[in-house]
Write a protein that holds these residues in place. Structure first.
Motif, PDB file in Angstrom:
ATOM      1  N   SER A 193       0.750  -1.213  -0.339  1.00  0.00           N
ATOM      2  CA  SER A 193      -0.100   0.274   0.086  1.00  0.00           C
ATOM      3  C   SER A 193       0.920   1.521  -0.213  1.00  0.00           C
ATOM      4  O   SER A 193       2.171   1.158   0.409  1.00  0.00           O
ATOM      5  CB  SER A 193      -1.297   0.524   0.789  1.00  0.00           C
ATOM      6  N   PHE A 194       0.568   2.148  -0.286  1.00  0.00           N
ATOM      7  CA  PHE A 194       1.240   3.492  -0.406  1.00  0.00           C
ATOM      8  C   PHE A 194       0.556   4.278   0.614  1.00  0.00           C
ATOM      9  O   PHE A 194      -0.495   5.699   0.440  1.00  0.00           O
ATOM     10  CB  PHE A 194       0.686   4.174  -1.868  1.00  0.00           C
ATOM     11  N   ALA A 195       0.884   3.546   1.739  1.00  0.00           N
ATOM     12  CA  ALA A 195       0.092   5.273   3.326  1.00  0.00           C
ATOM     13  C   ALA A 195       1.207   6.455   3.135  1.00  0.00           C
ATOM     14  O   ALA A 195      -0.305   7.254   3.375  1.00  0.00           O
ATOM     15  CB  ALA A 195       0.787   4.267   4.114  1.00  0.00           C
ATOM     16  N   SER A 196       1.670   6.751   1.926  1.00  0.00           N
ATOM     17  CA  SER A 196       2.255   7.884   2.058  1.00  0.00           C
ATOM     18  C   SER A 196       1.525   9.143   0.977  1.00  0.00           C
ATOM     19  O   SER A 196       1.715  10.301   1.295  1.00  0.00           O
ATOM     20  CB  SER A 196       3.233   8.059   2.032  1.00  0.00           C
ATOM     21  N   LEU A 197       0.472   8.125   0.834  1.00  0.00           N
ATOM     22  CA  LEU A 197      -0.393   8.827  -0.213  1.00  0.00           C
ATOM     23  C   LEU A 197      -1.369   9.987   0.485  1.00  0.00           C
ATOM     24  O   LEU A 197      -2.068  10.603   0.094  1.00  0.00           O
ATOM     25  CB  LEU A 197      -1.395   8.129  -1.256  1.00  0.00           C
ATOM     26  N   ILE A 198      -1.641   9.696   2.137  1.00  0.00           N
ATOM     27  CA  ILE A 198      -2.208  10.122   2.720  1.00  0.00           C
ATOM     28  C   ILE A 198      -2.379  11.607   2.514  1.00  0.00           C
ATOM     29  O   ILE A 198      -1.248  12.042   3.521  1.00  0.00           O
ATOM     30  CB  ILE A 198      -2.879   9.281   3.824  1.00  0.00           C
ATOM     31  N   GLY A 199      -2.896  12.753   2.131  1.00  0.00           N
ATOM     32  CA  GLY A 199      -2.689  13.809   2.686  1.00  0.00           C
ATOM     33  C   GLY A 199      -2.098  14.802   1.403  1.00  0.00           C
ATOM     34  O   GLY A 199      -1.180  15.852   1.777  1.00  0.00           O
ATOM     35  N   ARG A 200      -1.290  13.824   1.060  1.00  0.00           N
ATOM     36  CA  ARG A 200      -0.696  14.625   0.095  1.00  0.00           C
ATOM     37  C   ARG A 200      -0.328  15.211  -1.766  1.00  0.00           C
ATOM     38  O   ARG A 200      -0.402  15.171  -2.185  1.00  0.00           O
ATOM     39  CB  ARG A 200       0.449  13.386  -0.296  1.00  0.00           C
ATOM     40  N   ILE A 247      12.222  -5.400  -4.927  1.00  0.00           N
ATOM     41  CA  ILE A 247      12.233  -5.100  -6.974  1.00  0.00           C
ATOM     42  C   ILE A 247      10.832  -4.284  -7.531  1.00  0.00           C
ATOM     43  O   ILE A 247      10.833  -3.144  -7.841  1.00  0.00           O
ATOM     44  CB  ILE A 247      11.384  -6.472  -7.279  1.00  0.00           C
ATOM     45  N   ALA A 248      10.025  -4.354  -6.299  1.00  0.00           N
ATOM     46  CA  ALA A 248       8.631  -3.463  -6.211  1.00  0.00           C
ATOM     47  C   ALA A 248       9.336  -2.281  -5.648  1.00  0.00           C
ATOM     48  O   ALA A 248       8.304  -1.344  -6.928  1.00  0.00           O
ATOM     49  CB  ALA A 248       7.458  -3.944  -5.358  1.00  0.00           C
ATOM     50  N   GLU A 249       9.706  -2.386  -4.319  1.00  0.00           N
ATOM     51  CA  GLU A 249      10.285  -1.027  -4.584  1.00  0.00           C
ATOM     52  C   GLU A 249      10.868  -0.275  -5.216  1.00  0.00           C
ATOM     53  O   GLU A 249      10.627   0.986  -5.329  1.00  0.00           O
ATOM     54  CB  GLU A 249      11.332  -1.071  -3.282  1.00  0.00           C
ATOM     55  N   HIS A 250      12.429  -0.579  -6.080  1.00  0.00           N
ATOM     56  CA  HIS A 250      12.523  -0.199  -6.831  1.00  0.00           C
ATOM     57  C   HIS A 250      12.173   0.483  -7.829  1.00  0.00           C
ATOM     58  O   HIS A 250      12.144   1.686  -8.440  1.00  0.00           O
ATOM     59  CB  HIS A 250      13.856  -1.399  -7.632  1.00  0.00           C
ATOM     60  N   VAL A 251      11.101  -0.644  -8.734  1.00  0.00           N
ATOM     61  CA  VAL A 251      10.632  -0.445  -9.571  1.00  0.00           C
ATOM     62  C   VAL A 251       9.867   0.966  -9.590  1.00  0.00           C
ATOM     63  O   VAL A 251       9.161   2.013  -9.906  1.00  0.00           O
ATOM     64  CB  VAL A 251       9.816  -1.245 -10.848  1.00  0.00           C
ATOM     65  N   LEU A 252       9.108   1.043  -8.620  1.00  0.00           N
ATOM     66  CA  LEU A 252       7.870   2.264  -7.948  1.00  0.00           C
ATOM     67  C   LEU A 252       8.758   3.302  -7.189  1.00  0.00           C
ATOM     68  O   LEU A 252       7.542   4.202  -7.565  1.00  0.00           O
ATOM     69  CB  LEU A 252       6.702   1.687  -7.118  1.00  0.00           C
ATOM     70  N   SER A 253       9.787   3.158  -6.517  1.00  0.00           N
ATOM     71  CA  SER A 253       9.903   4.799  -6.773  1.00  0.00           C
ATOM     72  C   SER A 253      10.422   5.299  -6.995  1.00  0.00           C
ATOM     73  O   SER A 253      11.044   6.481  -7.710  1.00  0.00           O
ATOM     74  CB  SER A 253      11.119   4.002  -5.546  1.00  0.00           C
ATOM     75  N   ARG A 254      10.649   4.228  -8.496  1.00  0.00           N
ATOM     76  CA  ARG A 254      11.871   4.889  -9.589  1.00  0.00           C
ATOM     77  C   ARG A 254      10.475   5.824 -10.474  1.00  0.00           C
ATOM     78  O   ARG A 254      11.532   6.868 -10.938  1.00  0.00           O
ATOM     79  CB  ARG A 254      12.811   4.159 -10.307  1.00  0.00           C
ATOM     80  N   ASP A 300       7.973   5.250   1.575  1.00  0.00           N
ATOM     81  CA  ASP A 300       6.311   5.608   1.054  1.00  0.00           C
ATOM     82  C   ASP A 300       5.302   4.571   0.967  1.00  0.00           C
ATOM     83  O   ASP A 300       4.557   3.963   0.736  1.00  0.00           O
ATOM     84  CB  ASP A 300       6.460   6.130  -0.125  1.00  0.00           C
ATOM     85  N   ILE A 301       6.543   3.084   0.394  1.00  0.00           N
ATOM     86  CA  ILE A 301       5.826   1.941  -0.751  1.00  0.00           C
ATOM     87  C   ILE A 301       5.780   0.742   1.558  1.00  0.00           C
ATOM     88  O   ILE A 301       6.993   0.978   1.296  1.00  0.00           O
ATOM     89  CB  ILE A 301       6.459   1.558  -1.359  1.00  0.00           C
ATOM     90  N   VAL A 302       4.948   1.055   1.727  1.00  0.00           N
ATOM     91  CA  VAL A 302       4.754  -0.339   2.287  1.00  0.00           C
ATOM     92  C   VAL A 302       4.380  -1.901   2.052  1.00  0.00           C
ATOM     93  O   VAL A 302       3.474  -2.324   1.300  1.00  0.00           O
ATOM     94  CB  VAL A 302       3.538   0.031   3.680  1.00  0.00           C
ATOM     95  N   VAL A 303       5.615  -2.297   1.843  1.00  0.00           N
ATOM     96  CA  VAL A 303       5.011  -4.103   1.833  1.00  0.00           C
ATOM     97  C   VAL A 303       5.325  -4.791   2.502  1.00  0.00           C
ATOM     98  O   VAL A 303       5.803  -5.176   3.667  1.00  0.00           O
ATOM     99  CB  VAL A 303       6.509  -4.465   0.340  1.00  0.00           C
TER     100      VAL A 303
END
Length: 1078
Positions: free
Chosen positions: A390-397, A550-557, A565-568
């Motif tokens: 989940s992308f918890a960091s999207l809250i409020g941004r 892998i997921a963190e790398h491609v999504l953050s990139r 920001d990415i909660v796995v």
């Protein structure tokens, strides 16, 4: 055949009971409630003055966010108001009891071109805003809330709760759904037209099929006759619809905006009825089977579903082509110009087909026709997917975390290498921007994970929050975006190298580098090929984290998100499986390879011993460490090596070492004595001789007792046991009871343990994730002090059941998903009426299963005749233990099992919330392993420094309530770590200081069990022991300590407990008095 008939009858009975539970009684009282609510709504609308000027001020932020203009109009009363939906066909399925109220918007409120540029959506919303204002003034209305049409934020609905309540239908509400019948020309809304002009800015206009279909949906929403006519007078079809709604609601992956809803289920049933695939002679369950088979396998989906021609309506070839080109899934409305399934995505339909196919397997393979698996098992994201993100960091941004532009109608898309590409796009284009963002993330992950992932679901259920149109659309960003990933195979998921295009393919190589960034590197492989690649170096035991990396790398990139920001959800519970010593975290499982290597050496040496009357024929490991299921596999101990190296650099040298049991079988012989005691003495002689031979030939350190021999080698302590050959005869079916009785209880125990170890080891080799799941399950059970009533072999069998009987899921491929399924199995299984049968190698025949069921019924009958729940309440049967005597023969009792179930349910609910980021706080994951102390009558706190393995302690325990009865100082006779002064001397002297299998808590607990207490403890090394008073002190309610029977003073008893554990016990607390005798 008779058994099948009985099973079918049982299933039909359960289905009938379920229908009674979910069906709504359309009683006069319910009809009156509906009629009164509808009348109150109509009366409120009638109070709105005609020609009232409606402006954007009623929902200014909503109108601004969708970018509509020219939205003012003069209010006119609805042309038509009627009930619709499930209420009209009497197919409402509890627990959601609601009635759709369709109000036809008057044509006078709209201009002929209001289908352009979101004007219709704006006016639709404003019309509802005015209705809401007047509804809130009505005394018959309790409250009015906003909702949306199938999670589509641009199409709000009103939810009306009446002031009157009916006990039979709690939470009843009416949904007000606008209809736009005949307001616009259908031709203007065909799938090839673009109807959003004001955002083109010179760009070529592209068709807006979803936008157009969304308006057409309102235009055709009244025309449900093509569906409802099939349900009139067809009871079984209504029942099938209700049951399919229950089925779909239990599956979060399909009952979602891009897949299935109740209306689409009714449409599919109506289509099957129109094509005569189902008939009036079928039962509801047969209709369900046909429907699921049609969804899973029919080729008709490739062409699209078309209802039979009615009257003058004719669907042209051009219309069919337009619809097929515009949508992946097509269910054509009889009018011809509208796709009823326009929201369903290709990915969503694939999920639906997989769930339908899975359900068919449940119907075929599961007991009772799969009733529990199909209708009663909740399949939410947390328990279905192996990796949840989940992308918890999207809250409020703001949308996509980057909505920083002054214009709120700008959606910021993020391109390669994090560069911002700002498009003049609104929240709502052809489709809403949240849906576009879902597609973008799905594409990134699909490309990054490649064949590692079998399925990926990206869901932004943004309309679940309490919403008002006054807040506009930007508030929807505050809901976290969820991603579920199902792994294809562990072999692929754990792969460390991905090979890309060859160096000669310049364009593909450049694309590869652009996607992967700094992770892309050019490599030469063993076959001589030079190609682009990505490498994910990892230890063997940590490869389960590769997919996360892998997921963190491609999504953050590609999304300009930081990894924080990415909660796995994958490794959050690893803290419970590691040691904390000297400020460093150690992973004991990383030593598993060296342990197995040491065992292989020992096994070979035992077989090479020649100075024995009977040679060693086989060596079998018993300890769970050998099968990767030990929570804390032993680390190599410096003092247990053949040669002791320098100890100066090691600050922490443990005083104790675990003893790993190994069973030895000798060659057959007829000269063994027949007496049990003589047999054991003979075994001791053999073990003593084996120890001498190992010491003499290889210089291994061996210590002997009357019962066993401990061998120190390669950093481990192996405890040797001998299984007498007569024990093997238990495996043979022809063995009679007389022979079986001649086998000693020790041999029986060793034989069952060796069979269990062999089977679990085989299961672990088939399912590598089994070990981590079993370790988490054991840690959980121990941390909640269930070690006395649920032995670790029983936990292994419970976890094994998840892998052998995964339906209605796939086999788990991650530790947290497997752990959650374990908790739900414990909490949801019908322990009272069903044995749990674990058939690891498919060894059980039908007669074996009948024998197990008969044994279960005999046990339950004996418990019922006694008039109380005595004896074990959990029945775990295997091929080697058909009477459930080995691991659950004595416990858990009924009371213990009820506590286990309650704790498992609470933990499962918490873990589910944690997966969805619904729980916040610094120690939220740790709460899964913190046991509430107020559920015990008394607690004993132990000195951490006197525990043999203090580094295993999760949380130091503290008690801040109850009566402090006793307190003691820590004994200095024992220290868990050897002091520097103890590490001086010759190797032989140092080895003598090593305590093999020493655990003072075991001795203390053994003494406590001799008292009237029920003892709850943590066998892994917890610093707390829970006590509950014995059953003899039962009463219907608690009394104060002052009035307790004078002959039994609990304070004195607890003080005596403190004396028993003097030097080991830190404190004793009295929390609740015993119940008085009846």
């Amino acid at each position: 055949m008779e058994a099948d008939a009985m099973a079918m009858e049982s299933t039909e009975l359960k289905v009938s009971e379920l229908l009674k539970e979910v069906n709504v009684d359309y009683s006069p009282q319910f009809s009156k409630l509906v009629d009164n609510t509808v009348s109150a709504i109509k009366a409120s609308i009638d109070k709105i003055p005609n020609d009232f000027k409606v402006t954007a001020d009623l929902a200014s932020r909503f109108v601004a966010d969708i970018g509509a203009d020219k939205v003012e109009f003069k209010f006119k009363k609805p042309e038509f108001i009627k009930t619709g939906g499930s209420y009209s066909t009497q197919s409402i399925a509890r627990p959601e009891v609601n009635v759709d109220l369709i109000i036809r918007l008057p044509k006078e409120c709209f201009h002929e071109k209001d289908y352009l540029n979101y004007r219709y959506y704006a006016k639709r919303c404003l019309y509802l805003c005015l209705i809401k204002k007047y509804l809130e003034r009505c005394s018959s209305i309790d409250r009015v809330e906003w909702s949306t049409m199938q999670n589509e934020a641009r199409k709000p609905l009103l939810i009306v709760y009446p002031a009157a309540k009916l006990v039979e239908v709690p939470g009843f509400f009416v949904r007000i759904i606008p209809s736009a019948k005949a307001i616009f020309s259908i031709a203007k809304l065909n799938m090839k037209r673009n109807n959003i002009h004001n955002l083109s800015n010179g760009i070529d206009l592209q068709a807006t099929p979803k936008y157009n279909s969304s308006i057409l949906e309102d235009m055709f929403i009244e025309d449900a006759e093509f569906v409802s006519k099939y349900f009139v007078g067809w009871k079984e079809l209504k029942e099938a619809l209700i049951l399919l709604k229950v089925w779909a609601r239990q599956r979060s992956s399909v009952y979602v905006h891009d897949c299935l809803n109740g209306f689409l289920i009714s449409v599919i049933l109506a289509y099957l009825a129109s094509k005569q695939h189902i008939s009036n002679s079928m039962k509801a369950t047969e209709i369900i089977r046909v429907t699921l088979n049609f969804i899973a396998t029919s080729e008709s989906w490739n062409r699209g579903l078309y209802f039979p021609k009615e009257g003058q309506i004719h669907i042209t070839k051009e219309q069919k082509i337009q619809l097929r080109d515009s949508f992946p899934i097509l269910i054509c409305h009889p009018s011809g110009g509208f796709n009823v399934a326009f929201r369903m995505s290709r990915i969503g339909f694939t999920r639906l087909q997989e769930e339908a196919a899975m359900t068919l397997r449940c119907l075929e393979k599961c007991r009772d026709g799969g009733f529990e698996e199909v209708f009663m098992t909740k399949i939410d994201y947390a328990v279905k997917y192996d990796y949840c993100m989940s992308f918890a960091s999207l809250i409020g941004r703001g949308l996509s975390g980057e909505l920083a532009q002054p214009n709120p109608n700008l959606w910021v898309g993020l391109g390669q290498q994090g560069k911002k590409e700002v498009f003049a796009l609104g929240f709502c284009l052809d489709d809403e921007c949240w849906r576009a963002y879902e597609d973008k993330i799905h594409g990134i992950l699909s490309k990054g994970l490649n064949d590692r992932a079998r399925a990926i679901q990206v869901t932004w259920r943004n309309t679940q929050c309490q919403w008002s149109v006054d807040d506009g659309l930007s508030v929807f960003d505050k809901e976290p975006l969820f991603i579920g990933i199902s792994v294809s195979t562990l072999e692929k998921a754990y792969r460390m190298v991905d090979i890309g295009p060859n160096a000669e393919s310049k364009e593909e190589a450049l694309e590869f580098q652009k996607f992967w960034g700094e992770k892309a590197e050019l490599r030469r492989f063993k076959d001589g090929r030079i190609a682009e690649s990505t490498v994910w170096e990892s230890e063997q035991w940590a490869r389960y984290l590769i997919l996360k990396r892998i997921a963190e790398h491609v999504l953050s990139r590609h999304l300009s998100l930081s990894k924080e920001d990415i909660v796995v959800v994958v490794d959050q519970l690893d803290f419970s499986l590691i040691h904390s010593a000297g400020g460093n975290d150690l992973y004991p499982i990383s030593y598993a390879g060296s342990l197995l290597g040491a065992f292989d050496v020992l096994s070979k040496r035992l077989r090479l011993i020649e100075d024995l009357p009977l040679k060693v024929s086989s060596v079998l490991p018993l300890d769970s460490a050998f099968r990767y299921t030990s929570v804390f596999p032993p680390e190599p101990h410096l003092l247990a090596n053949e040669k002791i190296e320098s100890l100066r650099l090691n600050k922490f040298v443990p005083s104790c070492i675990q003893a790993l049991e190994v069973v030895i079988q000798l060659e057959g012989s007829g000269n063994w004595p027949m007496d049990e005691i003589a047999i054991e003495k003979t075994k001791s002689s053999f073990l003593f001789q084996i120890g001498l031979s190992l010491q003499k030939k290889w210089g291994m350190t061996c210590t002997a007792t009357e019962d066993n021999v401990d061998v120190l080698m390669s950093g481990y302590a192996f405890r040797l046991k001998i299984l007498h050959e007569r024990g093997l005869s238990l495996l043979k079916k022809e063995v009679g009871d007389v022979q079986a009785k001649q086998v000693s209880s020790i041999d029986k125990n060793l034989l069952i343990r060796s069979q269990h170890a062999n089977m679990i080891n085989g299961l672990q080799s088939r399912y590598p994730i089994f070990g981590p799941v079993a370790r988490l399950a054991k840690r959980w059970a121990a941390s909640h002090l269930f070690s006395a009533c649920l032995v670790e072999e029983a936990v292994e069998l419970l976890v094994a059941y998840l892998f052998l009987n995964p339906l209605p899921f796939d086999v788990p491929c991650s530790r947290i998903t497997g752990f959650l399924r374990f908790l739900r199995l414990l909490s949801n299984y019908d322990w009272t009426f069903s044995p749990l049968v674990v058939d690891i190698n498919n060894d059980l025949s039908q007669s074996d299963e009948k024998e197990i069921n008969d044994n279960f019924l005999v046990r339950r009958k004996s418990q019922g005749e006694s008039g109380q729940s005595v004896g074990p309440a959990m029945f775990l049967a295997t091929v080697y233990d058909k009477e459930s005597e080995a691991w659950t023969g004595l416990s858990p009792s009924g009371m213990e099992l009820r506590r286990l179930v309650a704790y498992a349910r609470s933990s499962a609910n918490l873990l589910t919330k944690l997966t969805f980021q619904e729980e916040f706080g610094p120690y939220r994951w740790e709460c899964l392993f913190r046991t509430p102390l107020n559920n015990y009558d008394a607690v004993i706190l132990l000195h951490k420094d006197n525990l043999p393995y203090p580094q295993r302690l999760l949380f130091p325990s503290e008690v801040n309530h109850g009566i402090h009865v006793a307190e003691g100082q820590a004994s200095k006779c024992f220290q868990p770590f050897l002091l520097p002064k103890d590490l001086k001397g010759r190797p032989e002297e140092l080895k003598n200081k090593l305590l093999v299998d020493f655990d003072p808590s075991k001795c203390f607990i053994r003494d406590l069990k001799a008292t009237s207490f029920q003892v709850w403890h943590d066998y892994l090394g917890g610093d707390i022991i829970g006590l509950t008073w014995g059953e003899s002190y039962s009463s219907k309610k608690r009394k104060h300590v002052e009035v307790v029977d004078e002959e039994y003073n609990p304070l004195k008893v607890l003080k005596a407990v403190g004396e028993i554990g003097k030097g080991f016990v830190r404190s004793v607390y009295f929390l609740k008095p015993p119940r008085l005798r009846d």
